[in-house]
Motif scaffolding. Sequence first.
Motif, PDB file in Angstrom:
ATOM      1  N   GLN A 245       0.829  -1.203   0.000  1.00 50.26           N
ATOM      2  CA  GLN A 245       0.000   0.000   0.000  1.00 50.26           C
ATOM      3  C   GLN A 245       0.864   1.254   0.000  1.00 50.26           C
ATOM      4  O   GLN A 245       0.576   2.227  -0.701  1.00 50.26           O
ATOM      5  CB  GLN A 245      -0.917  -0.019   1.234  1.00 50.26           C
ATOM      6  N   GLY A 246       1.941   1.224   0.786  1.00 52.53           N
ATOM      7  CA  GLY A 246       2.819   2.381   0.864  1.00 52.53           C
ATOM      8  C   GLY A 246       3.506   2.682  -0.459  1.00 52.53           C
ATOM      9  O   GLY A 246       3.628   3.847  -0.860  1.00 52.53           O
ATOM     10  N   ILE A 247       3.945   1.644  -1.163  1.00 53.63           N
ATOM     11  CA  ILE A 247       4.566   1.843  -2.476  1.00 53.63           C
ATOM     12  C   ILE A 247       3.547   2.433  -3.438  1.00 53.63           C
ATOM     13  O   ILE A 247       3.849   3.349  -4.211  1.00 53.63           O
ATOM     14  CB  ILE A 247       5.131   0.518  -3.015  1.00 53.63           C
ATOM     15  N   GLY A 248       2.319   1.915  -3.392  1.00 50.90           N
ATOM     16  CA  GLY A 248       1.268   2.452  -4.245  1.00 50.90           C
ATOM     17  C   GLY A 248       1.010   3.930  -3.994  1.00 50.90           C
ATOM     18  O   GLY A 248       0.800   4.709  -4.926  1.00 50.90           O
ATOM     19  N   ASN A 249       1.052   4.314  -2.728  1.00 52.03           N
ATOM     20  CA  ASN A 249       0.815   5.714  -2.369  1.00 52.03           C
ATOM     21  C   ASN A 249       1.998   6.599  -2.749  1.00 52.03           C
ATOM     22  O   ASN A 249       1.845   7.621  -3.429  1.00 52.03           O
ATOM     23  CB  ASN A 249       0.555   5.806  -0.855  1.00 52.03           C
ATOM     24  N   PHE A 250       3.201   6.195  -2.329  1.00 49.59           N
ATOM     25  CA  PHE A 250       4.370   7.050  -2.522  1.00 49.59           C
ATOM     26  C   PHE A 250       4.904   7.044  -3.945  1.00 49.59           C
ATOM     27  O   PHE A 250       5.699   7.918  -4.302  1.00 49.59           O
ATOM     28  CB  PHE A 250       5.479   6.639  -1.548  1.00 49.59           C
ATOM     29  N   ALA A 251       4.492   6.075  -4.780  1.00 53.82           N
ATOM     30  CA  ALA A 251       4.878   6.110  -6.184  1.00 53.82           C
ATOM     31  C   ALA A 251       4.370   7.383  -6.844  1.00 53.82           C
ATOM     32  O   ALA A 251       4.981   7.913  -7.776  1.00 53.82           O
ATOM     33  CB  ALA A 251       4.337   4.887  -6.922  1.00 53.82           C
ATOM     34  N   ILE A 252       3.235   7.875  -6.335  1.00 57.08           N
ATOM     35  CA  ILE A 252       2.678   9.127  -6.850  1.00 57.08           C
ATOM     36  C   ILE A 252       3.160  10.326  -6.048  1.00 57.08           C
ATOM     37  O   ILE A 252       3.685  11.293  -6.597  1.00 57.08           O
ATOM     38  CB  ILE A 252       1.137   9.073  -6.859  1.00 57.08           C
ATOM     39  N   THR A 253       2.988  10.273  -4.729  1.00 54.13           N
ATOM     40  CA  THR A 253       3.332  11.442  -3.919  1.00 54.13           C
ATOM     41  C   THR A 253       4.829  11.748  -3.947  1.00 54.13           C
ATOM     42  O   THR A 253       5.234  12.906  -3.828  1.00 54.13           O
ATOM     43  CB  THR A 253       2.872  11.263  -2.466  1.00 54.13           C
ATOM     44  N   GLY A 254       5.665  10.725  -4.110  1.00 56.21           N
ATOM     45  CA  GLY A 254       7.107  10.947  -4.167  1.00 56.21           C
ATOM     46  C   GLY A 254       7.550  11.700  -5.404  1.00 56.21           C
ATOM     47  O   GLY A 254       8.603  12.339  -5.404  1.00 56.21           O
ATOM     48  N   TYR A 255       6.731  11.631  -6.456  1.00 54.95           N
ATOM     49  CA  TYR A 255       7.053  12.337  -7.702  1.00 54.95           C
ATOM     50  C   TYR A 255       5.990  13.390  -8.027  1.00 54.95           C
ATOM     51  O   TYR A 255       5.844  13.795  -9.178  1.00 54.95           O
ATOM     52  CB  TYR A 255       7.174  11.340  -8.858  1.00 54.95           C
ATOM     53  N   LEU A 256       5.255  13.830  -7.013  1.00 50.27           N
ATOM     54  CA  LEU A 256       4.153  14.757  -7.250  1.00 50.27           C
ATOM     55  C   LEU A 256       4.637  16.056  -7.893  1.00 50.27           C
ATOM     56  O   LEU A 256       3.972  16.607  -8.777  1.00 50.27           O
ATOM     57  CB  LEU A 256       3.438  15.059  -5.922  1.00 50.27           C
TER      58      LEU A 256
END
Length: 419
Positions: A245-256
């Motif tokens: 779940q964390g990878i799914g979330n941060f895959a976007i927010t980390g490159y926002l």
Amino acid sequence: MTEEVGKTIPLKRLVPGLIIGPAAWLGPYIVAASLFLPTLIQKIDAGNKIELVALFSTCGMIVAAISNMVAGYFSDRTYSKYGQRTPWLLGGAFAFMLTMILASFANTIPYLLIVWMISQVALNFIVAPMVAWIDMAPEDGKATASSAYGGLGMALGNNGFSIFGAMLLGQFRLGFIIFGIITFVGTLIAVLIVKEPSNLNDKAAISKKEKTAKEKTTLKDLKNVFPSWKIGRDYYLALAGKLLQGIGNFAITGYLLYIMTDFMGKNTSGAQGYIQIVNTIMLVFGISKGFLAGPLSDKYKLLKYPIALSTLCLAAGALSIFFFRNDASIWIYGLMAGLGMGIWNSLDNLLNLEVIPDKERVAFFLGVYNLGNTVTQAFAPVIAAFVISVFGFSAIFIVSFAFALLGGICIMSIKSVKR
């Protein structure tokens, strides 16, 4: 080893500490990792920014994983007038503040990388001990404590600080310093509010011979450090769910930031505005679910189902940007991701307490579990960088969808928590 059973801290002290504490470490880390660090890397070496963010993430993931387990191990074995957790919390917070100040002066990638790695060690000496405070809540107040930590504290950390952090993109070096100071001051305030009791009597109650035997067994026998699948099955499923779940979330927010500029075509000012909008929406949902999720979970005896549902919300939010690719999709993403993360952060620590395989090593197992808050943010950009380089920016939304969905499947596979 300290026995936490029977040791409680009143909710009137614990809840404020569990809101301020995680907000104080997670907020500055999120802002530094997702906004200030990419901006500084871009300034130093713009041509290799995607690869360098992935490099920092990979190294950070390794350092975070090791230091988190070490921090949990030593925290569980600490005896002091101020309790098990407080000495490590304050030491870690002070060290993290210093590394953020040092990072603000970086002009070369090697220097920045070294300072960033030290900051990951310091951060995890806050993470592992602090989450163990949840287990010191009264038995009938653990859901409230979990909601305070995850639903409120982490909501403020994940999104509230990013609103302010986006304002400092033009002064990101100053931002490193400000948010480093916030971590130390916030952690200090949390410690003073909680007033963790002394555990020196526990040390006196355990004979030297028994203590030595336990520690030797733990260090020499890997099975006692990480239980077999048969014993720790549900814990491992919960951990896998959090990581996915964390990878799914941060895959976007980390490159926002890069999504707004390179994918959506926004200028720096426009990107700043939309980052603030997304984080404001997620903050509102996170706080609202923080107030509601814990009490509702206690009332209706629901834990596994709402957590699994939260992963579907994240998956739907990612698909909205993939299919629509316009300003409205950013709003939809903010709404769905905010709802999903609000539910998840409120209840996932309580789920972990339910499936923890050894209650005598609370800080260790909760600390490893909460690596999902740092390791996934470090690991997700590595996956995203590869996907972007091969398939383009749009593919990371499919990656986010897939990982969030797999996380939900892991949660639903847990057997010891029925619903």
